[in-house]
Design a protein around this motif. Structure first.
Motif, short mmCIF file in Angstrom:
data_model
loop_
_atom_site.label_atom_id
_atom_site.label_comp_id
_atom_site.label_asym_id
_atom_site.label_seq_id
_atom_site.Cartn_x
_atom_site.Cartn_y
_atom_site.Cartn_z
N GLU A 1 0.92 -1.37 0.21
CA GLU A 1 -0.04 -0.09 0.04
C GLU A 1 0.86 1.26 0.14
O GLU A 1 0.73 2.14 -0.92
N ARG A 2 1.98 1.30 0.86
CA ARG A 2 2.62 2.48 0.89
C ARG A 2 3.62 2.70 -0.35
O ARG A 2 3.70 3.82 -0.81
N ARG A 3 3.78 1.75 -0.99
CA ARG A 3 4.43 1.78 -2.42
C ARG A 3 3.54 1.97 -3.57
O ARG A 3 4.15 2.08 -4.79
N LYS A 4 2.39 1.82 -3.30
CA LYS A 4 1.42 2.11 -4.41
C LYS A 4 1.53 1.01 -5.29
O LYS A 4 1.24 1.24 -6.66
N ALA B 1 -5.60 0.64 -12.37
CA ALA B 1 -4.79 1.61 -11.93
C ALA B 1 -3.82 2.30 -12.81
O ALA B 1 -3.61 3.41 -12.61
N HIS C 1 -11.06 -0.04 -2.62
CA HIS C 1 -10.56 0.01 -4.03
C HIS C 1 -9.70 -1.48 -4.41
O HIS C 1 -9.67 -1.52 -5.36
N PRO D 1 -0.08 -2.15 -7.09
CA PRO D 1 -1.39 -2.67 -6.96
C PRO D 1 -1.46 -4.24 -6.32
O PRO D 1 -0.20 -4.94 -6.53
N THR E 1 -4.07 6.47 -13.74
CA THR E 1 -2.98 7.09 -13.50
C THR E 1 -2.72 7.95 -15.12
O THR E 1 -2.60 9.20 -15.08
#
Lengths: 123, 193
Positions: free
Chosen positions: B120-123, B181, B153, B125, B185
């Motif tokens: 999650e921290r590193r985005k 995702a 999400h 997926p 973006t």
């Protein structure tokens, strides 16, 4: 325990320290190969000279594209050592490689993702 | 150059015993392979009795499998090494990856907190795949979402890691999630410029 193993046991580690094969070199940042990077040997007329037995093993393994991780398994070498040896082979123009695409974003592009999705749906 | 396929990666993470190797094995076209990375690490924590930081070498096992997607693409599935002190390896593994399946055992939910937090921290997926072990308490996706504090999400899928099709569905869910995702973006780029 058989005679070949002498007094070494598993806890003593491998008889050849891993980075002895690479003359002490560790993977450099610019030649950083991903675990999934595909390595393929280029056809050459003659046996390349001046290579160590581990280099030759990789040259033979990669007649078809093989990942760095698989080379490590089949050549029974740690990943870091495989990266250094493959770096040598790249430098000498003996292999070509293909790494995961992660430009410009961190993740693969939509086209690649769509291809993977289509492939998985059929798999 | 087209002789060499483009490699793509999916990471399978989760706590010890969550079934990572089982999932990799059930869906891989080859029996799961194990390779080793030799690492030099500073010893701290439990095995450090002197208070002096020492360095030692250790080997970390990495399990993986493979799916040939097409002549142009080959997919690798990597199970993350479980021990928390080897997490710096996860960064390398995750670089360029499609994303991650975080496998969850409902009997030990807390063992998956760290993995969820990491991705999650590193985005990166990820989808949460609840491995439905026999005899384990059954929860709904909503209950799991609430217990793990997973954002709306992030997809949650129920799976049986031993089952090829079930594991395949988790992979497909992840790829679709990664596609949305990427689209999101891309859609943001014009307004940012």
């Amino acid at each position: 325990m058989t005679g070949d193993e002498g007094w070494y046991d598993e806890a003593a580690g491998p008889l050849v320290r891993p980075y002895t094969i690479t003359s002490g070199r560790t993977p450099s940042e610019n030649a950083r190969l991903d675990v999934s990077t595909q390595v393929m040997t280029l056809r050459s007329e003659q046996e390349p000279a001046g290579l160590g037995p581990e280099h030759l093993t990789i040259v033979q393994l990669c007649r078809r594209p093989v990942s760095v991780a698989e080379i490590a398994v089949y050549a029974k070498l740690p990943l870091g050592v495989v990266r250094v040896l493959c770096g040598d082979l790249i430098e000498r123009g003996l292999v070509i490689t293909r790494s995961p695409s992660y430009q410009p974003a961190q993740a693969p592009d939509l086209e690649t993702l769509q291809a993977v999705l289509d492939g998985l749906l059929k798999y | 150059m087209d002789l060499v396929p483009i490699p793509v990666k999916i990471i399978v993470a989760g706590g010890f015993g969550a079934g990572k190797t089982t999932l990799v094995g059930s869906v891989s076209e080859i029996p799961p392979l194990t390779t080793e990375e030799v690492l030099t690490v500073a010893s701290t924590g439990v095995d450090d009795l002197t208070g002096v930081e020492r360095k030692y070498t250790t080997t970390v096992a990495l399990d993986f499998g493979r799916i040939t997607i097409s002549p142009r693409h080959v997919l690798y599935l990597f199970g993350t090494p479980g021990q928390e002190r080897f997490w710096f390896m996860w960064d390398d593994l995750a670089r360029g990856a499609i994303g991650t399946i975080v496998l969850v055992d409902t009997r030990r939910l807390e063992t998956s907190f760290a993995a969820i937090d990491f991705f999650e921290r590193r985005k990166i997926p990820f989808v949460v795949a609840v491995n439905c072990f026999e005899g384990a308490p059954r929860y709904t996706a909503d209950e799991v979402r609430e217990a793990l504090v997973v954002p709306d999400h992030v997809p949650i899928v129920m799976c049986d890691a031993r089952d090829r099709d079930s594991s395949k569905i988790a992979l497909i869910r992840l790829v679709k999630h990664a596609m949305s995702a990427v689209s999101a973006t891309a859609a943001r780029v014009p307004s940012a410029g």
